[in-house]
Design a protein around this motif. Structure first.
Motif, PDB file in Angstrom:
ATOM      1  N   SER A 197      12.149  71.029  37.429  1.00  0.00           N
ATOM      2  CA  SER A 197      13.070  71.364  38.510  1.00  0.00           C
ATOM      3  C   SER A 197      14.381  71.828  37.879  1.00  0.00           C
ATOM      4  O   SER A 197      14.555  71.744  36.657  1.00  0.00           O
ATOM      5  CB  SER A 197      13.320  70.141  39.398  1.00  0.00           C
ATOM      6  OG  SER A 197      14.305  69.283  38.821  1.00  0.00           O
ATOM      7  N   PRO A 198      15.338  72.275  38.688  1.00  0.00           N
ATOM      8  CA  PRO A 198      16.639  72.675  38.121  1.00  0.00           C
ATOM      9  C   PRO A 198      17.531  71.504  37.722  1.00  0.00           C
ATOM     10  O   PRO A 198      18.701  71.727  37.410  1.00  0.00           O
ATOM     11  CB  PRO A 198      17.281  73.471  39.279  1.00  0.00           C
ATOM     12  CG  PRO A 198      16.164  73.858  40.175  1.00  0.00           C
ATOM     13  CD  PRO A 198      15.182  72.753  40.073  1.00  0.00           C
ATOM     14  N   ASP A 199      17.029  70.302  37.707  1.00  0.00           N
ATOM     15  CA  ASP A 199      17.785  69.125  37.253  1.00  0.00           C
ATOM     16  C   ASP A 199      18.335  69.411  35.847  1.00  0.00           C
ATOM     17  O   ASP A 199      17.581  69.619  34.904  1.00  0.00           O
ATOM     18  CB  ASP A 199      16.833  67.923  37.246  1.00  0.00           C
ATOM     19  CG  ASP A 199      17.464  66.626  36.769  1.00  0.00           C
ATOM     20  OD1 ASP A 199      18.454  66.666  36.017  1.00  0.00           O
ATOM     21  OD2 ASP A 199      16.939  65.560  37.136  1.00  0.00           O
ATOM     22  N   LYS A 200      19.672  69.427  35.699  1.00  0.00           N
ATOM     23  CA  LYS A 200      20.288  69.790  34.416  1.00  0.00           C
ATOM     24  C   LYS A 200      19.904  68.826  33.298  1.00  0.00           C
ATOM     25  O   LYS A 200      19.686  69.239  32.149  1.00  0.00           O
ATOM     26  CB  LYS A 200      21.811  69.820  34.547  1.00  0.00           C
ATOM     27  CG  LYS A 200      22.364  70.946  35.388  1.00  0.00           C
ATOM     28  CD  LYS A 200      23.891  70.921  35.285  1.00  0.00           C
ATOM     29  CE  LYS A 200      24.543  71.864  36.251  1.00  0.00           C
ATOM     30  NZ  LYS A 200      26.015  71.808  36.130  1.00  0.00           N
ATOM     31  N   MET A 201      19.845  67.542  33.603  1.00  0.00           N
ATOM     32  CA  MET A 201      19.466  66.576  32.569  1.00  0.00           C
ATOM     33  C   MET A 201      18.020  66.764  32.145  1.00  0.00           C
ATOM     34  O   MET A 201      17.680  66.671  30.963  1.00  0.00           O
ATOM     35  CB  MET A 201      19.687  65.145  33.080  1.00  0.00           C
ATOM     36  CG  MET A 201      21.118  64.668  32.993  1.00  0.00           C
ATOM     37  SD  MET A 201      21.693  64.464  31.282  1.00  0.00           S
ATOM     38  CE  MET A 201      20.692  63.067  30.758  1.00  0.00           C
ATOM     39  N   LEU A 202      17.148  67.022  33.091  1.00  0.00           N
ATOM     40  CA  LEU A 202      15.745  67.262  32.763  1.00  0.00           C
ATOM     41  C   LEU A 202      15.611  68.504  31.897  1.00  0.00           C
ATOM     42  O   LEU A 202      14.872  68.502  30.899  1.00  0.00           O
ATOM     43  CB  LEU A 202      14.931  67.418  34.047  1.00  0.00           C
ATOM     44  CG  LEU A 202      13.460  67.831  33.868  1.00  0.00           C
ATOM     45  CD1 LEU A 202      12.699  66.803  33.036  1.00  0.00           C
ATOM     46  CD2 LEU A 202      12.788  68.033  35.218  1.00  0.00           C
ATOM     47  N   GLN A 203      16.327  69.564  32.254  1.00  0.00           N
ATOM     48  CA  GLN A 203      16.246  70.795  31.475  1.00  0.00           C
ATOM     49  C   GLN A 203      16.648  70.553  30.016  1.00  0.00           C
ATOM     50  O   GLN A 203      16.028  71.077  29.091  1.00  0.00           O
ATOM     51  CB  GLN A 203      17.154  71.856  32.104  1.00  0.00           C
ATOM     52  CG  GLN A 203      16.724  72.321  33.486  1.00  0.00           C
ATOM     53  CD  GLN A 203      15.540  73.269  33.446  1.00  0.00           C
ATOM     54  OE1 GLN A 203      15.462  74.123  32.572  1.00  0.00           O
ATOM     55  NE2 GLN A 203      14.616  73.125  34.375  1.00  0.00           N
ATOM     56  N   ALA A 204      17.674  69.727  29.801  1.00  0.00           N
ATOM     57  CA  ALA A 204      18.105  69.420  28.436  1.00  0.00           C
ATOM     58  C   ALA A 204      17.068  68.573  27.715  1.00  0.00           C
ATOM     59  O   ALA A 204      16.794  68.785  26.524  1.00  0.00           O
ATOM     60  CB  ALA A 204      19.449  68.693  28.468  1.00  0.00           C
ATOM     61  N   ARG A 205      16.485  67.605  28.418  1.00  0.00           N
ATOM     62  CA  ARG A 205      15.506  66.709  27.785  1.00  0.00           C
ATOM     63  C   ARG A 205      14.217  67.441  27.407  1.00  0.00           C
ATOM     64  O   ARG A 205      13.527  67.036  26.467  1.00  0.00           O
ATOM     65  CB  ARG A 205      15.185  65.530  28.710  1.00  0.00           C
ATOM     66  CG  ARG A 205      16.350  64.576  28.933  1.00  0.00           C
ATOM     67  CD  ARG A 205      15.973  63.475  29.901  1.00  0.00           C
ATOM     68  NE  ARG A 205      15.169  62.448  29.265  1.00  0.00           N
ATOM     69  CZ  ARG A 205      14.272  61.693  29.940  1.00  0.00           C
ATOM     70  NH1 ARG A 205      14.056  61.889  31.223  1.00  0.00           N
ATOM     71  NH2 ARG A 205      13.597  60.770  29.297  1.00  0.00           N
ATOM     72  N   ILE A 206      13.878  68.483  28.145  1.00  0.00           N
ATOM     73  CA  ILE A 206      12.678  69.252  27.827  1.00  0.00           C
ATOM     74  C   ILE A 206      12.732  69.743  26.383  1.00  0.00           C
ATOM     75  O   ILE A 206      11.726  69.747  25.669  1.00  0.00           O
ATOM     76  CB  ILE A 206      12.527  70.443  28.805  1.00  0.00           C
ATOM     77  CG1 ILE A 206      12.144  69.920  30.207  1.00  0.00           C
ATOM     78  CG2 ILE A 206      11.478  71.429  28.317  1.00  0.00           C
ATOM     79  CD1 ILE A 206      12.227  70.988  31.284  1.00  0.00           C
ATOM     80  N   PHE A 207      13.922  70.145  25.945  1.00  0.00           N
ATOM     81  CA  PHE A 207      14.088  70.538  24.540  1.00  0.00           C
ATOM     82  C   PHE A 207      14.292  69.335  23.626  1.00  0.00           C
ATOM     83  O   PHE A 207      13.628  69.201  22.591  1.00  0.00           O
ATOM     84  CB  PHE A 207      15.278  71.487  24.375  1.00  0.00           C
ATOM     85  CG  PHE A 207      15.746  71.580  22.943  1.00  0.00           C
ATOM     86  CD1 PHE A 207      15.014  72.290  22.007  1.00  0.00           C
ATOM     87  CD2 PHE A 207      16.874  70.898  22.516  1.00  0.00           C
ATOM     88  CE1 PHE A 207      15.416  72.347  20.678  1.00  0.00           C
ATOM     89  CE2 PHE A 207      17.294  70.948  21.196  1.00  0.00           C
ATOM     90  CZ  PHE A 207      16.560  71.677  20.269  1.00  0.00           C
ATOM     91  N   SER A 208      15.221  68.449  23.981  1.00  0.00           N
ATOM     92  CA  SER A 208      15.725  67.482  23.008  1.00  0.00           C
ATOM     93  C   SER A 208      14.680  66.450  22.609  1.00  0.00           C
ATOM     94  O   SER A 208      14.654  66.002  21.458  1.00  0.00           O
ATOM     95  CB  SER A 208      16.978  66.777  23.548  1.00  0.00           C
ATOM     96  OG  SER A 208      16.680  65.987  24.674  1.00  0.00           O
ATOM     97  N   TYR A 209      13.791  66.046  23.522  1.00  0.00           N
ATOM     98  CA  TYR A 209      12.818  65.019  23.166  1.00  0.00           C
ATOM     99  C   TYR A 209      11.817  65.529  22.137  1.00  0.00           C
ATOM    100  O   TYR A 209      11.569  64.883  21.124  1.00  0.00           O
ATOM    101  CB  TYR A 209      12.105  64.504  24.423  1.00  0.00           C
ATOM    102  CG  TYR A 209      12.829  63.340  25.052  1.00  0.00           C
ATOM    103  CD1 TYR A 209      12.237  62.093  25.159  1.00  0.00           C
ATOM    104  CD2 TYR A 209      14.131  63.474  25.522  1.00  0.00           C
ATOM    105  CE1 TYR A 209      12.906  61.017  25.723  1.00  0.00           C
ATOM    106  CE2 TYR A 209      14.813  62.417  26.088  1.00  0.00           C
ATOM    107  CZ  TYR A 209      14.194  61.186  26.181  1.00  0.00           C
ATOM    108  OH  TYR A 209      14.860  60.127  26.727  1.00  0.00           O
ATOM    109  N   ALA A 210      11.229  66.671  22.392  1.00  0.00           N
ATOM    110  CA  ALA A 210      10.259  67.212  21.431  1.00  0.00           C
ATOM    111  C   ALA A 210      10.929  67.482  20.095  1.00  0.00           C
ATOM    112  O   ALA A 210      10.341  67.256  19.029  1.00  0.00           O
ATOM    113  CB  ALA A 210       9.616  68.480  21.988  1.00  0.00           C
ATOM    114  N   ASP A 211      12.173  67.953  20.127  1.00  0.00           N
ATOM    115  CA  ASP A 211      12.884  68.226  18.881  1.00  0.00           C
ATOM    116  C   ASP A 211      13.161  66.934  18.118  1.00  0.00           C
ATOM    117  O   ASP A 211      13.070  66.904  16.882  1.00  0.00           O
ATOM    118  CB  ASP A 211      14.194  68.952  19.179  1.00  0.00           C
ATOM    119  CG  ASP A 211      14.848  69.491  17.921  1.00  0.00           C
ATOM    120  OD1 ASP A 211      14.180  70.236  17.180  1.00  0.00           O
ATOM    121  OD2 ASP A 211      16.020  69.157  17.665  1.00  0.00           O
ATOM    122  N   ALA A 212      13.481  65.862  18.829  1.00  0.00           N
ATOM    123  CA  ALA A 212      13.687  64.559  18.180  1.00  0.00           C
ATOM    124  C   ALA A 212      12.417  64.094  17.484  1.00  0.00           C
ATOM    125  O   ALA A 212      12.457  63.532  16.388  1.00  0.00           O
ATOM    126  CB  ALA A 212      14.141  63.528  19.205  1.00  0.00           C
TER     127      ALA A 212
END
Length: 501
Positions: free
Chosen positions: A328-343
């Motif tokens: 969804s356009p949830d800003k926190m979700l959009q950021a986590r989509i990248f940051s978790y896999a990168d972590a």
């Protein structure tokens, strides 16, 4: 005792080991030889036994189980995990604290992570959430700063309430989550007695491409139980591992914990008309408008055979979705989509999803190649098929699983979501729901957490609470004064004792 011969010990390369108790030396009293590769291998491996701990959610507990569909929602989602009532899917669940390091006590006042990996026939689907339906912030660009306030001060190397409340006071959106954190729900007795939430807004669509926005809820089937500050302090004095002990022992003894998975479903067009931002992670959806719909039940019924392999190596990411479930356009979700896999790529390695805990149970076909720890082949039976498109029978994309287009759009910009009183409406409703005795515990818990704060920071936070409700600020202020008076009396008594001596 058994007479069965023991397997022969070997090096990691398979060579038999002659001795695991003595090093090779030049004579009985001589120096150790560099050629003793078995000694070097053993010591070198020990030096590398620890991988970087998670930056957040470092301390965790987990188990395997099953998810069983109990209600037909195929009119909402085409995901195959839901396609038949009675269908079961293997799951791996990890619970955690957020702020504490790997050796932190389990019973600290903190938000709890609640993550579930579904090993579906169309790939892994992860619900990566918490035991609260909302969060402190709504924009991922604030997340690194927020987490720094929860970790150790760079000079003192101690936790800093000053930093926490200074940050929260500058982010009024955080008061909803802080209220939950400082309430009775702030210290669950263990993972088996708390709800879980996907927290973000996600989307689902059916076979006709009709989309709904959804919230995921894990409704605990055990009684909800929490510790007071005093009870938690007593527990921590006895054991720092009570969550691990409770969860492991319950499953080991056949007392399998259960949660019902429910969703709230909002028609796609409603997002344009509701009086709040449905993609704001600091807000909940009223159940009166979007009631819970039961989907299925999760039961945890198997402890991992090796904690490190299956729990420490577990890598959950909101980016893991399957056809019929999306973002969804949830800003926190959009950021986590990248940051978790990168972590995970940093912590576990380039091919972390091939590790046993993360490997899908369905066939996997991709063109990722080489890199550290490349321990699998993916040439699909033809070494010429190492790029796409190719004429050698390599895998290709399937347009039939294409997600329907979003109906929400706008000009690209850095929008500052200022909502005046909106950030205080839901915390006010929550505060008004609390009985008086629970309000008093909320006041006392928050005052205890604010105790080390400077007066300017305390006053800034109290002004935020006053916007939620005047009684909220007044109650915390009274508890702060009470704690201050008690400390003053204690200091006076100590002075008298010192004088007498």
């Amino acid at each position: 005792m058994t007479d069965t011969p023991k397997p022969r010990m070997t090096t990691t390369a398979g060579a038999p080991v002659a001795s695991n108790s003595t090093s090779q030396t030049a004579g009985n009293r001589g120096p150790v030889l560099l050629q003793d590769y078995q000694l070097i291998e053993k010591l070198a491996h020990q030096n590398r036994e620890r991988i970087p701990e998670r930056v957040v959610h470092a301390k965790g507990w987990g188990a395997f189980g099953t998810f069983k569909v109990t209600n037909d929602i195929t009119h909402l989602s085409a995901a195959k995990v839901f396609d038949t009532v009675g269908k079961t899917t293997e799951v791996l669940t990890r619970f955690s604290t957020v702020a504490g390091e790997l050796g932190a006590a389990d019973a600290e006042r903190d938000v709890r992570g609640f993550s579930v990996k579904f090993y579906t026939e169309e790939g892994n689907w992860d619900i990566v959430g918490n035991n609260t339906p909302i969060f402190f912030i709504r924009d991922g660009i604030k997340f690194p700063d927020f987490i720094r306030t929860q970790k150790r001060h760079p000079k003192t190397n101690l936790r800093s309430p000053e930093a926490m409340f200074d940050f929260w006071a500058a982010q009024p959106e955080s008061v909803h989550q802080v209220t939950i954190l400082m309430s009775d729900r702030g210290i669950p007795v263990n993972p088996m007695h708390m709800h879980g939430y996907g927290s973000h807004t996600f989307s689902v669509w059916n076979k006709d491409g009709v989309r709904h926005w959804v919230k995921f809820h894990w409704r605990c089937q055990q009684p909800i139980r929490n510790y007071t500050n005093a009870e938690a302090q007593k527990i921590i004095g006895e054991t720092r591992e009570n969550y691990q002990e409770d969860l492991y022992n319950a499953i080991d003894e056949g007392r399998f914990p259960k949660w019902k998975l429910c969703i709230q479903a909002m028609p796609e067009e409603d997002a344009l008309n509701v009086p709040y931002n449905p993609f704001d992670l600091t807000k909940v959806w009223p159940h009166s408008d979007y009631p819970l719909i039961e989907v299925g039940e999760m039961e945890l019924n198997r402890n991992p055979e090796n904690y490190f392999v299956y729990i420490e190596n577990a890598a959950f990411s909101p980016s893991n979705v399957v056809p019929g479930i999306g973002f969804s356009p949830d800003k926190m979700l959009q950021a986590r989509i990248f940051s978790y896999a990168d972590a995970h790529r940093y912590r576990l390695g380039t091919h972390y999803e091939a590790l046993p805990a993360n490997a899908p149970k369905c066939p996997v076909h991709h063109y990722h190649k080489d890199g550290s720890m490349r321990f699998f082949t993916n040439d699909f039976g033809n070494p010429d098929a190492y790029y796409e498109p190719n004429q050698y029978g390599g895998p290709s994309a399937d347009v039939s699983v294409q997600e329907p287009p979003l109906k929400i759009s706008g000009d690209a910009d850095r929008y500052d979501q200022l909502e005046a009183d909106a950030d205080y409406v839901q915390p006010r409703a929550l505060f008004n729901l609390l009985p008086q005795d629970e309000k008093q515990r909320l006041f006392d818990n928050m005052a205890a957490a604010m105790g080390p704060c400077s007066e300017p920071v305390a006053e800034r936070w109290l002004s935020v609470l006053a916007k939620v409700h005047p009684d909220y600020a007044a109650g915390v202020r009274a508890s702060l004064k009470k704690d201050s008076d008690v400390n003053a009396i204690s200091v006076t008594d100590e002075t008298k004792v010192d004088t007498t001596e």
